[in-house]
Design a protein around this motif. Sequence first.
Motif, mmCIF file in Angstrom:
data_model
loop_
_atom_site.group_PDB
_atom_site.id
_atom_site.type_symbol
_atom_site.label_atom_id
_atom_site.label_comp_id
_atom_site.label_asym_id
_atom_site.label_seq_id
_atom_site.Cartn_x
_atom_site.Cartn_y
_atom_site.Cartn_z
ATOM 1 N N ALA A 449 0.817 -1.219 0.000
ATOM 2 C CA ALA A 449 0.000 0.000 0.000
ATOM 3 C C ALA A 449 0.848 1.265 0.000
ATOM 4 O O ALA A 449 0.494 2.272 -0.611
ATOM 5 C CB ALA A 449 -0.937 -0.012 1.204
ATOM 6 N N SER A 450 1.994 1.225 0.665
ATOM 7 C CA SER A 450 2.821 2.430 0.772
ATOM 8 C C SER A 450 3.412 2.846 -0.566
ATOM 9 O O SER A 450 3.852 3.991 -0.716
ATOM 10 C CB SER A 450 3.953 2.199 1.773
ATOM 11 O OG SER A 450 4.777 1.124 1.347
ATOM 12 N N TYR A 451 3.418 1.955 -1.534
ATOM 13 C CA TYR A 451 3.995 2.281 -2.833
ATOM 14 C C TYR A 451 2.964 2.833 -3.817
ATOM 15 O O TYR A 451 3.326 3.335 -4.868
ATOM 16 C CB TYR A 451 4.655 1.051 -3.442
ATOM 17 C CG TYR A 451 5.828 0.563 -2.628
ATOM 18 C CD1 TYR A 451 7.109 1.066 -2.815
ATOM 19 C CD2 TYR A 451 5.645 -0.402 -1.645
ATOM 20 C CE1 TYR A 451 8.174 0.622 -2.062
ATOM 21 C CE2 TYR A 451 6.705 -0.855 -0.880
ATOM 22 C CZ TYR A 451 7.965 -0.334 -1.095
ATOM 23 O OH TYR A 451 9.011 -0.765 -0.340
ATOM 24 N N LEU A 452 1.715 2.707 -3.497
ATOM 25 C CA LEU A 452 0.668 3.212 -4.389
ATOM 26 C C LEU A 452 0.594 4.720 -4.284
ATOM 27 O O LEU A 452 0.887 5.297 -3.237
ATOM 28 C CB LEU A 452 -0.686 2.608 -4.003
ATOM 29 C CG LEU A 452 -0.766 1.081 -3.969
ATOM 30 C CD1 LEU A 452 -2.150 0.651 -3.511
ATOM 31 C CD2 LEU A 452 -0.452 0.489 -5.327
ATOM 32 N N ASN A 453 0.175 5.356 -5.368
ATOM 33 C CA ASN A 453 -0.008 6.800 -5.250
ATOM 34 C C ASN A 453 -1.260 7.087 -4.424
ATOM 35 O O ASN A 453 -2.113 6.220 -4.208
ATOM 36 C CB ASN A 453 -0.060 7.479 -6.626
ATOM 37 C CG ASN A 453 -1.220 6.991 -7.475
ATOM 38 O OD1 ASN A 453 -2.332 6.805 -6.989
ATOM 39 N ND2 ASN A 453 -0.972 6.796 -8.763
ATOM 40 N N ALA A 454 -1.395 8.329 -3.957
ATOM 41 C CA ALA A 454 -2.472 8.681 -3.031
ATOM 42 C C ALA A 454 -3.852 8.436 -3.632
ATOM 43 O O ALA A 454 -4.764 7.947 -2.955
ATOM 44 C CB ALA A 454 -2.329 10.141 -2.608
ATOM 45 N N GLY A 455 -3.998 8.730 -4.904
ATOM 46 C CA GLY A 455 -5.295 8.541 -5.552
ATOM 47 C C GLY A 455 -5.706 7.079 -5.593
ATOM 48 O O GLY A 455 -6.868 6.730 -5.340
ATOM 49 N N THR A 456 -4.757 6.219 -5.905
ATOM 50 C CA THR A 456 -5.054 4.783 -5.958
ATOM 51 C C THR A 456 -5.384 4.252 -4.573
ATOM 52 O O THR A 456 -6.316 3.457 -4.400
ATOM 53 C CB THR A 456 -3.859 4.015 -6.546
ATOM 54 O OG1 THR A 456 -3.569 4.509 -7.848
ATOM 55 C CG2 THR A 456 -4.145 2.526 -6.618
ATOM 56 N N ARG A 457 -4.634 4.686 -3.566
ATOM 57 C CA ARG A 457 -4.926 4.232 -2.204
ATOM 58 C C ARG A 457 -6.335 4.626 -1.779
ATOM 59 O O ARG A 457 -7.072 3.836 -1.190
ATOM 60 C CB ARG A 457 -3.894 4.810 -1.223
ATOM 61 C CG ARG A 457 -2.558 4.115 -1.243
ATOM 62 C CD ARG A 457 -1.767 4.418 0.012
ATOM 63 N NE ARG A 457 -1.443 5.827 0.129
ATOM 64 C CZ ARG A 457 -0.285 6.366 -0.245
ATOM 65 N NH1 ARG A 457 0.648 5.585 -0.779
ATOM 66 N NH2 ARG A 457 -0.063 7.641 -0.099
#
Length: 674
Positions: A449-457
């Motif tokens: 999860a920490s590698y996803l961009n903010a929008g995807t999270r």
Amino acid sequence: MWSFFARDPVKDFAYEILPDTQEKSGIWTLHRGKRKTSGEPVSVFVYEVAQGTEQQTQLAKAAFKRMKTLRHPNILAYVDGLETEKSLYLVTEQVTPLAVHLKAQADRGGAGELEVSWGLHQIVKALSFLINDCHLLHNNLGVWAVFVDRAGEWKLGGLEHVVPEQGDPSGVSLPAPKTVYPDMEKYDPPETPNSGEVWRLGCLIWEVFNGPLPRTSSLRSLGKIPKALIPNYCELVGANPRARPNPARFLQNCRNPGGFLSNSFVDSNLFLEEIQIKEPAEKQQFFQDLSDNLDSFPEDFCKHKVLPQLLTAFEFGNAGAVVLTPLFKVGKFLSAEEYQQKIIPVIVKMFSSTDRAMRIRLLQQMEQFIQYLNEAAVNSQIFPHVVHGFTDTNPAIREQTVKSMLLMAPKLNETNLNQELMRHFARLQARDEQGPIRCNTTVCLGKIASYLNAGTRQRVLISAFSRATKDPFPASRSAGVLGFAATHNYYSVTEIAARILPTLCTITVDPDKSVRDQAFKAIKSFLSKLETVSEDPTKLADIGASSSWAGWAVTGMSSLTSKLIRNAPGTEGGAATEGSRPANATSPPSPTDAPETGRVIRFDWIKSGDAWGADATGDWGAEESWESVDGSQGLSKAELSKKKREERRKELEAKRAERKAAKGPLKLGARKLD
């Protein structure tokens, strides 16, 4: 014009001698050198005429001539040479004198018996070639006449005294070794010196294990000679010259069962020497057995002899997946630069293979080579092939593909990470028939999860974990709860109150107690966070950034992992049964969730103590909606609208039926007025 004839041939020589690299080797001085054009390392034997006697010069010229004409894999290989009035330059493959090599090995704990056994095998083979095939006598066999190349292969050199067995037809005779070096007399046999080839082989064996021979009588003291070699050694230095075996017979005796040369290392070397003529089935079996033996083989041998054969077997021999395990074992001996040059190009090519065994072996062992892959190669040459594993009909390949994303995700670009990978993960979590694979997918999402961009999270996490809590597989539901807790710092207080807590409250009545326990822990943690923020809104940022807030989720994840490994299908934490389905399950149990299938994919890729997202990354496909956690996942907008209209119609019909039943049955002949 006169300058042309006055040119120094040494300056035009194609090889350069490296400074401060000289080593005395008989009448020669051994230097390290390199080819001027390519930098290829070589050894250069130099003889200075002015510093030697007439006899030594005669021997140097004889060796120079003999080296050009003698070719054998176990004889020091001639590369080039230069003869001037002042000097002789003899260029060979890069080697080290055996005495220097053994001393270096002793400083590191001593040369192993396996290495020595193969070295002696090579020297005896070279001696047999000279005596039995060429009818030549070496007359100079000893530690000083043996050299070792980069792969640890022993080579026979010291050809200064080689003469025909029946004498030189030209009548030219070379001086005996003891006339040049008086201390060489101790290596002569008791009878005539010219009959001492195998006797000197015995002296060589004695010195390899015991060091320099002080006197001839010392041969009777066995010292450190291995027990398996003692009977054959005693035959070489026996008093009766007629009882001494021919080198070929000696080799045969030592190769008998229980003999010193009868071991896996010698067997492997002999197979590699003839690998080009072996049958495909024999090669497959050899590479399969080789992996178990490599741990006991010398490092230099693995790097310089086994590795080239493995690469050749893959490139031209269609060896397939069987070369992967030994290839990665040998790769541990390489530097980062060597790994990048020799192994990475082969790995990139392997990923395009359609061989399923090859693909799953690559995925299982990705941890050994992922650090050497650059991002460009991962995104353009590897990931496009790996994603086919998400839709493979083999569950093991789908599972390994999901696991591999933990290692690949840090190297994926924006499109592959936040779109392509998310699309495949969404489909796996919603539709895969294997409960453990759906669970693995949820776990992987939490770890990356920490590698996803903010929008995807924001779009993915809550919807994905909510969907997991409605999975018929108990471990998947636990993974959904733990996913919420482990990614707590990505949610606003509004999302916690309005979306996460209502979902978790539903799980508190889950039929599986382990799921209920995790739900209660998560609810308490989220409520504690809300209460803290309510009391002091300024603490919101501190709580959101805390990584220790949901540390219990890590412990819970480890317990979940252990259960999946330990429990049999149908037990708690194992495959879901009909009786353990949650009340809010949105899909019927799949065939693999039923206990009678007896199959649960091992869920052992989360190590005890791992933190979610701490050491791996990944991404979820954005094209498939994570919002469809109500049982409508995968439906198009038109299908979804149609389903809602159908549900509304059924709801209205049910209400009408209820009202009609409440009025009671109409009397016969009665008529309802408007």
